[in-house]
Design a protein around this motif. Structure first.
Motif, PDB file in Angstrom:
ATOM      1  N   ASP A   1     -10.462   0.765  -9.009  1.00  0.00           N
ATOM      2  CA  ASP A   1     -10.198   0.377  -7.620  1.00  0.00           C
ATOM      3  C   ASP A   1      -9.073   1.215  -7.023  1.00  0.00           C
ATOM      4  O   ASP A   1      -7.983   1.288  -7.566  1.00  0.00           O
ATOM      5  N   ALA A   2      -9.383   1.825  -5.863  1.00  0.00           N
ATOM      6  CA  ALA A   2      -8.387   2.627  -5.143  1.00  0.00           C
ATOM      7  C   ALA A   2      -7.570   1.748  -4.203  1.00  0.00           C
ATOM      8  O   ALA A   2      -6.367   1.926  -4.056  1.00  0.00           O
ATOM      9  N   PHE A   3      -8.253   0.811  -3.535  1.00  0.00           N
ATOM     10  CA  PHE A   3      -7.581  -0.160  -2.678  1.00  0.00           C
ATOM     11  C   PHE A   3      -8.501  -1.360  -2.512  1.00  0.00           C
ATOM     12  O   PHE A   3      -9.666  -1.335  -2.917  1.00  0.00           O
ATOM     13  N   GLY A   4      -7.966  -2.428  -1.920  1.00  0.00           N
ATOM     14  CA  GLY A   4      -8.809  -3.600  -1.738  1.00  0.00           C
ATOM     15  C   GLY A   4      -8.082  -4.771  -1.109  1.00  0.00           C
ATOM     16  O   GLY A   4      -6.872  -4.725  -0.859  1.00  0.00           O
ATOM     17  N   TRP A   5      -8.874  -5.810  -0.837  1.00  0.00           N
ATOM     18  CA  TRP A   5      -8.391  -7.020  -0.175  1.00  0.00           C
ATOM     19  C   TRP A   5      -8.552  -8.209  -1.118  1.00  0.00           C
ATOM     20  O   TRP A   5      -9.659  -8.514  -1.588  1.00  0.00           O
ATOM     21  N   ILE A   6      -7.451  -8.886  -1.375  1.00  0.00           N
ATOM     22  CA  ILE A   6      -7.457 -10.094  -2.202  1.00  0.00           C
ATOM     23  C   ILE A   6      -7.362 -11.303  -1.282  1.00  0.00           C
ATOM     24  O   ILE A   6      -6.550 -11.323  -0.352  1.00  0.00           O
TER      25      ILE A   6
ATOM     26  N   ALA B   1       0.847  -1.192   0.000  1.00  0.00           N
ATOM     27  CA  ALA B   1       0.000   0.000   0.000  1.00  0.00           C
ATOM     28  C   ALA B   1       0.882   1.241   0.000  1.00  0.00           C
ATOM     29  O   ALA B   1       1.579   1.512   0.974  1.00  0.00           O
ATOM     30  N   HIS B   2       0.852   1.973  -1.119  1.00  0.00           N
ATOM     31  CA  HIS B   2       1.659   3.186  -1.256  1.00  0.00           C
ATOM     32  C   HIS B   2       0.807   4.299  -1.857  1.00  0.00           C
ATOM     33  O   HIS B   2       0.140   4.094  -2.870  1.00  0.00           O
ATOM     34  N   TYR B   3       0.866   5.455  -1.236  1.00  0.00           N
ATOM     35  CA  TYR B   3       0.147   6.617  -1.768  1.00  0.00           C
ATOM     36  C   TYR B   3       0.766   7.029  -3.098  1.00  0.00           C
ATOM     37  O   TYR B   3       1.974   7.220  -3.200  1.00  0.00           O
ATOM     38  N   SER B   4      -0.073   7.140  -4.109  1.00  0.00           N
ATOM     39  CA  SER B   4       0.400   7.523  -5.433  1.00  0.00           C
ATOM     40  C   SER B   4       0.360   9.033  -5.603  1.00  0.00           C
ATOM     41  O   SER B   4      -0.664   9.682  -5.308  1.00  0.00           O
TER      42      SER B   4
ATOM     43  N   SER C   1      -3.109  -0.825  -1.982  1.00  0.00           N
ATOM     44  CA  SER C   1      -3.719   0.507  -2.014  1.00  0.00           C
ATOM     45  C   SER C   1      -2.828   1.478  -2.765  1.00  0.00           C
ATOM     46  O   SER C   1      -1.598   1.423  -2.665  1.00  0.00           O
ATOM     47  N   LYS C   2      -3.486   2.387  -3.512  1.00  0.00           N
ATOM     48  CA  LYS C   2      -2.783   3.479  -4.170  1.00  0.00           C
ATOM     49  C   LYS C   2      -3.163   4.824  -3.567  1.00  0.00           C
ATOM     50  O   LYS C   2      -2.707   5.869  -4.045  1.00  0.00           O
ATOM     51  N   VAL C   3      -3.997   4.819  -2.524  1.00  0.00           N
ATOM     52  CA  VAL C   3      -4.502   6.089  -1.992  1.00  0.00           C
ATOM     53  C   VAL C   3      -4.092   6.326  -0.546  1.00  0.00           C
ATOM     54  O   VAL C   3      -4.492   7.324   0.055  1.00  0.00           O
ATOM     55  N   PHE C   4      -3.329   5.436   0.033  1.00  0.00           N
ATOM     56  CA  PHE C   4      -2.692   5.650   1.331  1.00  0.00           C
ATOM     57  C   PHE C   4      -1.537   4.671   1.473  1.00  0.00           C
ATOM     58  O   PHE C   4      -1.405   3.735   0.691  1.00  0.00           O
ATOM     59  N   THR C   5      -0.705   4.905   2.468  1.00  0.00           N
ATOM     60  CA  THR C   5       0.495   4.090   2.673  1.00  0.00           C
ATOM     61  C   THR C   5       0.372   3.266   3.942  1.00  0.00           C
ATOM     62  O   THR C   5      -0.103   3.757   4.966  1.00  0.00           O
TER      63      THR C   5
ATOM     64  N   ALA D   1      -5.526  -0.085  -8.637  1.00  0.00           N
ATOM     65  CA  ALA D   1      -4.595  -0.662  -7.664  1.00  0.00           C
ATOM     66  C   ALA D   1      -4.229  -2.103  -7.991  1.00  0.00           C
ATOM     67  O   ALA D   1      -3.072  -2.510  -7.864  1.00  0.00           O
ATOM     68  N   LEU D   2      -5.209  -2.897  -8.407  1.00  0.00           N
ATOM     69  CA  LEU D   2      -4.949  -4.313  -8.687  1.00  0.00           C
ATOM     70  C   LEU D   2      -3.930  -4.484  -9.804  1.00  0.00           C
ATOM     71  O   LEU D   2      -2.966  -5.244  -9.672  1.00  0.00           O
TER      72      LEU D   2
END
Length: 335
Positions: free
Chosen positions: A214-219, A152-155, A233-237, A180-181
């Motif tokens: 998708d901004a973030f998610g759980w696989i 998870a890294h903020y873009s 995640s691409k919207v927080f770290t 994000a995926l």
């Protein structure tokens, strides 16, 4: 020296350019951008002023390059790869390779018509020596009980999206097969496939932006006797490590993409089993690709290449199935 052409003028292309030059096995002979002025600025940035500059892709491919590195927006990979292969130019395509399995099957069929040509997916962690360190460490666990992989890294491009959500950057739009995926999930999926095998069941719970990306998610990857969770995640770290759980031992990894530090924890004891080399993280993949290109028909290189290509097709299928499970469609699916 392998004559290399570069497509794309972003940071990843600059990092790859540095890596190929460090190997001493490539010559950067051409640079393509839809805007030739951008290509010129990029050639200065990477100190390759002698490279020929192009804003026409067909002319670029016919410029005498032997292999092309594609770091164009994801949705352009399919078209660009087809043109290159038809012109008997080898292809290194930045992950994710293609938008869906139909595109990948078309590429595989095209490669059969051009048996000398090689196509590589640039997934850096898969070629990192520490990838195999983790692989062997996992095999030595008394009991594999599960894993949690976090990337998870903020873009910086998210700032652009927030400023102009109706005109989002490429990575935050379905039109360019972003999200994000497809941008981050590739790395932990390569890890999971290499360390645990192909899962029996999969699912992706994604948080979507208003444009459906998708901004973030759980696989969740389900295996026989254990599960693997992947958080992206691409919207927080997140600073959480990646962990693989044995019976008493836990394998701790700093990042599923970087693989810089790997440790085994047992109670209060923490033993480091591998550290990063400190060199360009794309060096190993660039060196591996050069080795195959320079001796593509040796038994060892042919076998390794076929393994890489098979893995890339499996990753592509996983990405597609996960994306569909989250209800995410790309315009490329209907082309």
């Amino acid at each position: 020296m392998i004559k290399l052409g570069l497509v794309g003028t972003h940071w990843i292309t600059a990092q790859f350019a540095q890596a190929v030059l460090e190997t001493g096995k490539y010559e950067i002979s051409a640079i393509y951008s839809r805007n030739k002025e951008n290509a010129k600025k990029f050639s200065v940035k990477i100190q390759q002023n002698k490279a020929s500059l192009y804003d026409n892709f067909d002319d670029f491919i016919d410029s005498g390059i032997q292999v092309v590195y594609l770091a164009s927006p994801n949705s352009f990979h399919f078209e660009h790869a087809q043109i290159a292969i038809k012109h008997d130019v080898d292809v290194i395509v930045e992950k994710p390779s293609f938008s869906n399995p139909d595109q990948f099957r078309t590429i595989i069929d095209l490669l059969k018509l051009h048996p000398k040509i090689r196509l590589f997916e640039a997934a850096r962690n898969y070629h990192d020596p520490n990838f195999k360190v983790v692989q062997s460490t996992v095999k030595n666990l008394d009991l594999l009980q599960g894993a949690n992989l976090v990337y998870a890294h903020y873009s910086s491009r998210y700032d652009e999206y927030l400023a102009k959500p109706d005109n989002p950057p490429n990575v935050f739009t379905r039109d360019f097969s972003g999200g994000a995926l497809y941008d981050l999930g590739v790395y932990p999926l390569y890890d999971a496939l290499g360390w645990f095998g192909y899962p029996e069941k999969i699912d992706y719970k994604a948080q979507l932006l208003k444009n459906g990306i998708d901004a973030f998610g759980w696989i969740n990857l389900k295996y026989s006797g254990f599960s693997v969770g992947i958080f992206i995640s691409k919207v927080f770290t997140s600073t959480a490590p990646t962990e693989i759980f044995g019976l008493k031992d836990t394998i701790e990894i700093d990042s599923p993409s970087e693989l810089n530090q790997i440790a085994v924890i047992n109670g209060h004891d923490k033993q480091f089993v591998a550290d990063g080399s400190g060199r360009n993280p794309l060096f190993n993949e660039a060196d591996d690709f050069a080795r195959v290109l320079n001796d593509r028909f040796s038994e060892k290189n042919q076998s390794e290449y076929e393994k890489w290509l098979k893995t890339a097709t499996q990753i592509n299928q996983l990405l597609f199935d996960l994306r569909k499970s989250a209800g995410i469609d790309f315009p490329a699916d209907n082309q």
